[in-house]
Design a protein around this motif. Structure first.
Motif, PDB file in Angstrom:
ATOM      1  N   GLU A  38      44.833  41.013  38.921  1.00 42.61           N
ATOM      2  CA  GLU A  38      44.849  40.240  39.864  1.00 42.61           C
ATOM      3  C   GLU A  38      43.358  40.185  40.170  1.00 42.61           C
ATOM      4  O   GLU A  38      42.116  40.445  39.670  1.00 42.61           O
ATOM      5  CB  GLU A  38      45.090  41.186  40.463  1.00 42.61           C
ATOM      6  CG  GLU A  38      44.851  40.652  42.201  1.00 42.61           C
ATOM      7  CD  GLU A  38      45.616  41.799  43.605  1.00 42.61           C
ATOM      8  OE1 GLU A  38      46.407  42.658  43.158  1.00 42.61           O
ATOM      9  OE2 GLU A  38      44.542  42.324  43.908  1.00 42.61           O
ATOM     10  N   ALA A  39      43.299  38.644  40.945  1.00 42.07           N
ATOM     11  CA  ALA A  39      41.850  37.669  41.194  1.00 42.07           C
ATOM     12  C   ALA A  39      42.553  37.583  42.460  1.00 42.07           C
ATOM     13  O   ALA A  39      43.316  37.550  43.458  1.00 42.07           O
ATOM     14  CB  ALA A  39      41.481  36.996  40.223  1.00 42.07           C
ATOM     15  N   TYR A  40      40.728  37.663  43.082  1.00 43.37           N
ATOM     16  CA  TYR A  40      41.132  36.798  44.201  1.00 43.37           C
ATOM     17  C   TYR A  40      40.711  35.447  43.952  1.00 43.37           C
ATOM     18  O   TYR A  40      39.260  35.136  43.762  1.00 43.37           O
ATOM     19  CB  TYR A  40      39.484  37.469  44.954  1.00 43.37           C
ATOM     20  CG  TYR A  40      39.277  36.507  46.686  1.00 43.37           C
ATOM     21  CD1 TYR A  40      37.762  36.931  47.559  1.00 43.37           C
ATOM     22  CD2 TYR A  40      39.576  35.577  46.990  1.00 43.37           C
ATOM     23  CE1 TYR A  40      37.627  36.499  47.589  1.00 43.37           C
ATOM     24  CE2 TYR A  40      39.510  34.922  47.879  1.00 43.37           C
ATOM     25  CZ  TYR A  40      38.030  35.223  48.901  1.00 43.37           C
ATOM     26  OH  TYR A  40      38.112  34.929  49.996  1.00 43.37           O
ATOM     27  N   MET A  77      37.357  32.583  44.941  1.00 42.83           N
ATOM     28  CA  MET A  77      36.030  33.549  45.260  1.00 42.83           C
ATOM     29  C   MET A  77      35.186  33.538  43.269  1.00 42.83           C
ATOM     30  O   MET A  77      34.699  33.306  42.585  1.00 42.83           O
ATOM     31  CB  MET A  77      35.990  34.077  44.925  1.00 42.83           C
ATOM     32  CG  MET A  77      34.873  35.108  45.505  1.00 42.83           C
ATOM     33  SD  MET A  77      34.613  36.510  46.146  1.00 42.83           S
ATOM     34  CE  MET A  77      32.400  36.708  45.509  1.00 42.83           C
ATOM     35  N   LEU A 112      30.460  37.675  34.347  1.00 39.52           N
ATOM     36  CA  LEU A 112      32.249  37.919  34.103  1.00 39.52           C
ATOM     37  C   LEU A 112      32.523  39.830  34.780  1.00 39.52           C
ATOM     38  O   LEU A 112      32.714  39.642  35.821  1.00 39.52           O
ATOM     39  CB  LEU A 112      32.587  37.437  33.546  1.00 39.52           C
ATOM     40  CG  LEU A 112      34.397  36.877  33.787  1.00 39.52           C
ATOM     41  CD1 LEU A 112      35.283  35.743  32.797  1.00 39.52           C
ATOM     42  CD2 LEU A 112      34.958  38.351  33.088  1.00 39.52           C
ATOM     43  N   LYS A 164      30.411  41.688  35.862  1.00 32.73           N
ATOM     44  CA  LYS A 164      29.687  42.433  36.742  1.00 32.73           C
ATOM     45  C   LYS A 164      30.481  41.913  38.472  1.00 32.73           C
ATOM     46  O   LYS A 164      30.066  41.847  39.212  1.00 32.73           O
ATOM     47  CB  LYS A 164      28.661  42.137  36.721  1.00 32.73           C
ATOM     48  CG  LYS A 164      27.544  43.149  36.402  1.00 32.73           C
ATOM     49  CD  LYS A 164      25.765  43.448  36.507  1.00 32.73           C
ATOM     50  CE  LYS A 164      25.304  42.051  36.324  1.00 32.73           C
ATOM     51  NZ  LYS A 164      24.001  42.041  35.463  1.00 32.73           N
ATOM     52  N   LEU A 165      30.990  40.289  38.541  1.00 29.86           N
ATOM     53  CA  LEU A 165      30.469  39.240  39.438  1.00 29.86           C
ATOM     54  C   LEU A 165      31.858  38.900  39.105  1.00 29.86           C
ATOM     55  O   LEU A 165      32.031  38.778  41.246  1.00 29.86           O
ATOM     56  CB  LEU A 165      29.626  38.595  39.625  1.00 29.86           C
ATOM     57  CG  LEU A 165      28.363  38.609  38.910  1.00 29.86           C
ATOM     58  CD1 LEU A 165      27.340  37.621  38.520  1.00 29.86           C
ATOM     59  CD2 LEU A 165      27.464  39.243  39.923  1.00 29.86           C
ATOM     60  N   VAL A 166      32.908  38.976  38.697  1.00 33.56           N
ATOM     61  CA  VAL A 166      34.484  37.906  39.198  1.00 33.56           C
ATOM     62  C   VAL A 166      35.072  38.845  39.688  1.00 33.56           C
ATOM     63  O   VAL A 166      35.383  39.671  39.046  1.00 33.56           O
ATOM     64  CB  VAL A 166      34.473  37.223  37.837  1.00 33.56           C
ATOM     65  CG1 VAL A 166      35.739  36.954  37.916  1.00 33.56           C
ATOM     66  CG2 VAL A 166      32.929  35.861  37.538  1.00 33.56           C
ATOM     67  N   PRO A 167      35.470  38.792  41.108  1.00 33.43           N
ATOM     68  CA  PRO A 167      37.152  39.066  42.185  1.00 33.43           C
ATOM     69  C   PRO A 167      37.866  39.100  40.946  1.00 33.43           C
ATOM     70  O   PRO A 167      38.662  38.741  41.037  1.00 33.43           O
ATOM     71  CB  PRO A 167      36.672  39.178  43.202  1.00 33.43           C
ATOM     72  CG  PRO A 167      36.031  37.417  42.744  1.00 33.43           C
ATOM     73  CD  PRO A 167      34.787  37.525  41.790  1.00 33.43           C
ATOM     74  N   ILE A 168      38.434  39.447  39.573  1.00 33.46           N
ATOM     75  CA  ILE A 168      38.842  40.024  38.735  1.00 33.46           C
ATOM     76  C   ILE A 168      39.360  41.959  38.929  1.00 33.46           C
ATOM     77  O   ILE A 168      38.518  42.581  38.517  1.00 33.46           O
ATOM     78  CB  ILE A 168      39.358  39.445  37.286  1.00 33.46           C
ATOM     79  CG1 ILE A 168      39.254  37.952  38.164  1.00 33.46           C
ATOM     80  CG2 ILE A 168      40.692  40.196  36.928  1.00 33.46           C
ATOM     81  CD1 ILE A 168      39.112  37.078  36.438  1.00 33.46           C
ATOM     82  N   TRP A 169      40.557  42.529  39.007  1.00 31.04           N
ATOM     83  CA  TRP A 169      41.118  43.894  38.956  1.00 31.04           C
ATOM     84  C   TRP A 169      41.833  44.073  38.017  1.00 31.04           C
ATOM     85  O   TRP A 169      42.805  43.209  37.884  1.00 31.04           O
ATOM     86  CB  TRP A 169      41.020  45.112  39.514  1.00 31.04           C
ATOM     87  CG  TRP A 169      40.488  43.841  41.658  1.00 31.04           C
ATOM     88  CD1 TRP A 169      39.092  44.335  41.291  1.00 31.04           C
ATOM     89  CD2 TRP A 169      40.042  43.384  42.235  1.00 31.04           C
ATOM     90  NE1 TRP A 169      38.633  44.637  42.400  1.00 31.04           N
ATOM     91  CE2 TRP A 169      39.001  43.279  42.864  1.00 31.04           C
ATOM     92  CE3 TRP A 169      40.685  41.718  41.962  1.00 31.04           C
ATOM     93  CZ2 TRP A 169      38.087  42.354  44.071  1.00 31.04           C
ATOM     94  CZ3 TRP A 169      40.664  41.085  43.261  1.00 31.04           C
ATOM     95  CH2 TRP A 169      39.208  40.838  43.978  1.00 31.04           C
TER      96      TRP A 169
END
Lengths: 136, 80
Positions: free
Chosen positions: A48-50, A53, A113, A115-120
């Protein structure tokens, strides 16, 4: 170029996208879904991602890579939704005039990626339990 | 009012995709953590390790949040 997709990723396409006539080296990183993390077995997972952002952060990572190395091109793509073992979750391709920079730049891009990208991701275990992965 | 987007486990803990947080003045991210933990104690543990984004950029504890801003609770990420 960067993006998120719900469709299967074709890493070969990314390689084609970044090739340039003045670039002799091209490194492609492919991240796939694995079935074992320590003792924990995974049967499938979801990402899932924001979204807005995540794309912004991926663009910033691309800019960052371009500022640090002379690249021909950079392509980064991450898949969302449900994935099975062996599916490609993420692919990054970097082309540079000489090979040394391509290796370093590509590793940098995937490290940033992660570290920073809002993906879970949410891992599904054999017993049916599912857990979000939020390691510090 | 400030819209607070929740993702992954944060969303599951509260069973909401977003919280509409009433506010008339600016307040800091630090203050937001405190206020959210009070109103939603089930979020308290996660909030301790989560980052906060304001208008799609990572914020520091002293970043000010203004009415109309979009805030997101970003639990430790696990992409890639």
């Amino acid at each position: 170029m960067v993006g998120l997709t719900k469709k299967a990723i074709d890493p070969g396409e990314l390689l084609k996208l970044v090739q340039r006539s003045h670039c002799g080296g091209c490194v492609l990183f492919v991240g796939t879904v694995r079935d074992l993390t320590g003792d924990q077995v995974t049967v499938s997972l979801e990402y899932e991602a924001y979204g807005t952002m995540a794309e912004k952060m991926m663009s910033e990572i691309e800019k960052d890579v371009r500022s640090k190395w002379r690249v021909g091109d950079v392509a980064m793509i991450h898949r969302l939704g449900r994935l099975e073992i062996g599916d490609v979750a993420v692919a990054i391709a970097v082309s540079t005039p000489h090979r040394a920079d391509a290796f370093v730049a590509c590793q940098y891009a995937i490290d940033q990626l992660k570290k920073l990208v809002p993906i879970w991701k949410r891992e599904h275990a054999p017993d049916g339990k599912a857990e979000w992965v939020h390691r510090q | 009012m400030v819209r607070i987007l929740l993702f992954a486990q944060a969303r599951e803990l509260v069973s909401q995709q977003a919280i509409d947080f009433p506010c008339s003045d600016s307040f800091s991210v630090r203050s937001l953590r405190g206020r959210l933990s009070e109103t939603y104690p089930e979020l308290k543990t996660l909030l301790a390790t989560a980052a906060v984004a304001v208008n799609e950029a990572y914020a520091t504890e002293s970043t000010m949040i203004r009415p109309g801003d979009t805030v997101a609770i970003i639990p430790p990420v696990s992409g890639g």
